[in-house]
Design a protein around this motif. Structure first.
Motif, PDB file in Angstrom:
ATOM      1  N   SER A 221       0.828  -1.207   0.000  1.00 22.83           N
ATOM      2  CA  SER A 221       0.000   0.000   0.000  1.00 22.83           C
ATOM      3  C   SER A 221       0.861   1.256   0.000  1.00 22.83           C
ATOM      4  O   SER A 221       0.539   2.246  -0.669  1.00 22.83           O
ATOM      5  CB  SER A 221      -0.954   0.000   1.201  1.00 22.83           C
ATOM      6  N   SER A 222       1.970   1.224   0.716  1.00 28.10           N
ATOM      7  CA  SER A 222       2.868   2.375   0.749  1.00 28.10           C
ATOM      8  C   SER A 222       3.477   2.619  -0.628  1.00 28.10           C
ATOM      9  O   SER A 222       3.513   3.764  -1.114  1.00 28.10           O
ATOM     10  CB  SER A 222       3.970   2.133   1.782  1.00 28.10           C
ATOM     11  N   HIS A 230      -3.624   5.481  -5.632  1.00 32.27           N
ATOM     12  CA  HIS A 230      -4.173   5.675  -4.293  1.00 32.27           C
ATOM     13  C   HIS A 230      -5.401   4.814  -4.012  1.00 32.27           C
ATOM     14  O   HIS A 230      -5.600   4.364  -2.883  1.00 32.27           O
ATOM     15  CB  HIS A 230      -4.497   7.146  -4.090  1.00 32.27           C
ATOM     16  N   LYS A 231      -6.229   4.578  -4.987  1.00 34.07           N
ATOM     17  CA  LYS A 231      -7.410   3.734  -4.768  1.00 34.07           C
ATOM     18  C   LYS A 231      -6.995   2.290  -4.474  1.00 34.07           C
ATOM     19  O   LYS A 231      -7.558   1.637  -3.593  1.00 34.07           O
ATOM     20  CB  LYS A 231      -8.337   3.797  -5.979  1.00 34.07           C
ATOM     21  N   ASP A 232      -5.998   1.789  -5.227  1.00 39.41           N
ATOM     22  CA  ASP A 232      -5.496   0.440  -4.965  1.00 39.41           C
ATOM     23  C   ASP A 232      -4.843   0.371  -3.591  1.00 39.41           C
ATOM     24  O   ASP A 232      -5.004  -0.618  -2.863  1.00 39.41           O
ATOM     25  CB  ASP A 232      -4.491   0.037  -6.046  1.00 39.41           C
ATOM     26  N   ALA A 233      -4.098   1.415  -3.240  1.00 34.78           N
ATOM     27  CA  ALA A 233      -3.453   1.463  -1.926  1.00 34.78           C
ATOM     28  C   ALA A 233      -4.493   1.443  -0.815  1.00 34.78           C
ATOM     29  O   ALA A 233      -4.342   0.739   0.193  1.00 34.78           O
ATOM     30  CB  ALA A 233      -2.578   2.712  -1.819  1.00 34.78           C
ATOM     31  N   LEU A 234      -5.561   2.212  -1.007  1.00 35.60           N
ATOM     32  CA  LEU A 234      -6.626   2.278  -0.006  1.00 35.60           C
ATOM     33  C   LEU A 234      -7.282   0.916   0.202  1.00 35.60           C
ATOM     34  O   LEU A 234      -7.541   0.495   1.337  1.00 35.60           O
ATOM     35  CB  LEU A 234      -7.672   3.302  -0.440  1.00 35.60           C
ATOM     36  N   GLU A 235      -7.498   0.194  -0.877  1.00 34.48           N
ATOM     37  CA  GLU A 235      -8.113  -1.127  -0.788  1.00 34.48           C
ATOM     38  C   GLU A 235      -7.229  -2.093  -0.012  1.00 34.48           C
ATOM     39  O   GLU A 235      -7.712  -2.865   0.841  1.00 34.48           O
ATOM     40  CB  GLU A 235      -8.362  -1.662  -2.194  1.00 34.48           C
ATOM     41  N   LEU A 236      -5.920  -2.052  -0.268  1.00 39.94           N
ATOM     42  CA  LEU A 236      -5.000  -2.935   0.443  1.00 39.94           C
ATOM     43  C   LEU A 236      -4.913  -2.561   1.919  1.00 39.94           C
ATOM     44  O   LEU A 236      -4.839  -3.437   2.789  1.00 39.94           O
ATOM     45  CB  LEU A 236      -3.615  -2.872  -0.194  1.00 39.94           C
ATOM     46  N   CYS A 237      -4.912  -1.251   2.203  1.00 39.95           N
ATOM     47  CA  CYS A 237      -4.881  -0.811   3.604  1.00 39.95           C
ATOM     48  C   CYS A 237      -6.070  -1.360   4.385  1.00 39.95           C
ATOM     49  O   CYS A 237      -5.923  -1.863   5.500  1.00 39.95           O
ATOM     50  CB  CYS A 237      -4.888   0.709   3.676  1.00 39.95           C
ATOM     51  N   GLN A 238      -7.252  -1.248   3.794  1.00 40.98           N
ATOM     52  CA  GLN A 238      -8.445  -1.710   4.489  1.00 40.98           C
ATOM     53  C   GLN A 238      -8.412  -3.212   4.704  1.00 40.98           C
ATOM     54  O   GLN A 238      -8.805  -3.711   5.772  1.00 40.98           O
ATOM     55  CB  GLN A 238      -9.708  -1.321   3.713  1.00 40.98           C
TER      56      GLN A 238
END
Length: 308
Positions: A221-222, A230-238
């Motif tokens: 995600s980082s 950013h959308k892909d990063a957000l999905e992985l973070c969640q």
């Protein structure tokens, strides 16, 4: 009276998962050795048993009764070393690594069965030397040497269809980080996506893997955020946050919250971002990591103008 042997458990689980002997034992032992273990003709050493069990997705702590004195001593030293590395106590880690190395060196015959102990020791030594200032090129070279002890055909990126031990997953994750540190971000992303898919496919939910999986998601995600995804990063973070909550893992949890906050801010969702930054800071403070809490505050203010 009939009883169920370790060898039978390994064989039955392997056949149920449709793995060949070659797939299961690759890099750990020979197929003929595995065959003898499965047929009760050979008792596996601690690390051989541990590696086979991990690749089968079986938590192996119940099998510690099979350790002899030397194996138990090395196992306890390794557990202490793992804790020191996690706590960044590299001075103590160096002393423990020396003790493990002495035990390996003094082992009768210095047999091939110690391959996995040597792999973990090489990995630990690399992290210790990295802390002393070794450059990223050296770190990557040493990590590749360590992983090639049990994965000799690994090309640096592709896992292929190999089964992995927990230590192999950890080393591969660190190889991805080494790529990132060298500016090879896409190589790091590709490798960690392969690791992510492997963990999800094999549904390994023991204590070890439940700490490694969110770490993989944190790194991914980082790096995706740095690449503007950013959308892909957000999905992985969640996904990582949900996993930490389910398995009660706090180590990676606050950093995933911070990564989520960064992704939200980049997507101009500032209220939600501020809330996630605040949650990240609160967890860091609650776990006595005040320095990290202050770093998050400064990062939010400098990069996104969010005052906490």
């Amino acid at each position: 009276m009939a009883y169920y042997t370790i060898g039978e458990l390994i064989r039955d689980t392997r056949e149920r998962l449709h793995y060949s002997q070659e797939e299961l034992c690759y890099g750990i032992c020979t197929p003929s050795t595995l065959s003898r273990i499965e047929n009760g003709l050979q008792t596996p050493g601690k690390k051989t048993l541990e590696g086979l069990m991990q690749r089968l997705g079986i938590v192996d702590r119940i099998f510690n009764i099979y350790l002899n004195r030397q194996e138990r001593e090395r196992y306890e030293l390794e557990q202490q070393l793992t804790r020191c590395l996690g706590n960044r106590d590299f001075e103590q880690a160096g002393q423990l690594a020396g003790a493990i190395e002495a035990g390996i060196r003094n082992h009768p015959g210095n047999s091939v069965h110690l391959k996995m102990e040597k792999q973990y020791l090489a990995f630990a030594r690399t992290l210790i030397e990295k802390e002393k200032g070794r450059n990223a090129e050296w770190v990557l070279k040493e990590l590749l040497l360590a992983i090639h002890m049990t994965m000799p055909d690994f090309d640096g990126i592709h896992i292929k269809s190999r089964l992995l031990t927990y230590h192999e997953i950890t080393i591969l994750n660190n190889i991805g980080c080494a790529y990132h540190n060298l500016g090879r971000i896409l190589d790091g992303i590709q490798l960690l996506y392969s690791l992510k898919e492997y963990v999800e496919l094999h549904t390994l939910h023991g204590d070890e893997i439940s700490s490694k999986y969110p770490m993989i998601l944190q790194n991914l995600s980082s790096w995706l955020g740095q690449e503007g995804m950013h959308k892909d990063a957000l999905e992985l973070c969640q996904a990582g946050i949900d996993y930490c909550v389910e398995y009660g893992k706090l180590h990676t949890f606050p950093m995933l919250l911070c990564n989520k906050a960064c992704a939200l801010a980049a997507l101009e969702q500032y209220d939600m971002s501020k809330e996630c930054f605040s949650q990240s800071i609160a967890v860091f403070q609650a776990t006595n990591q005040q320095d990290y809490a202050e770093q998050v505050k400064k990062y939010a203010a400098i990069h996104y103008g969010i005052i906490l």
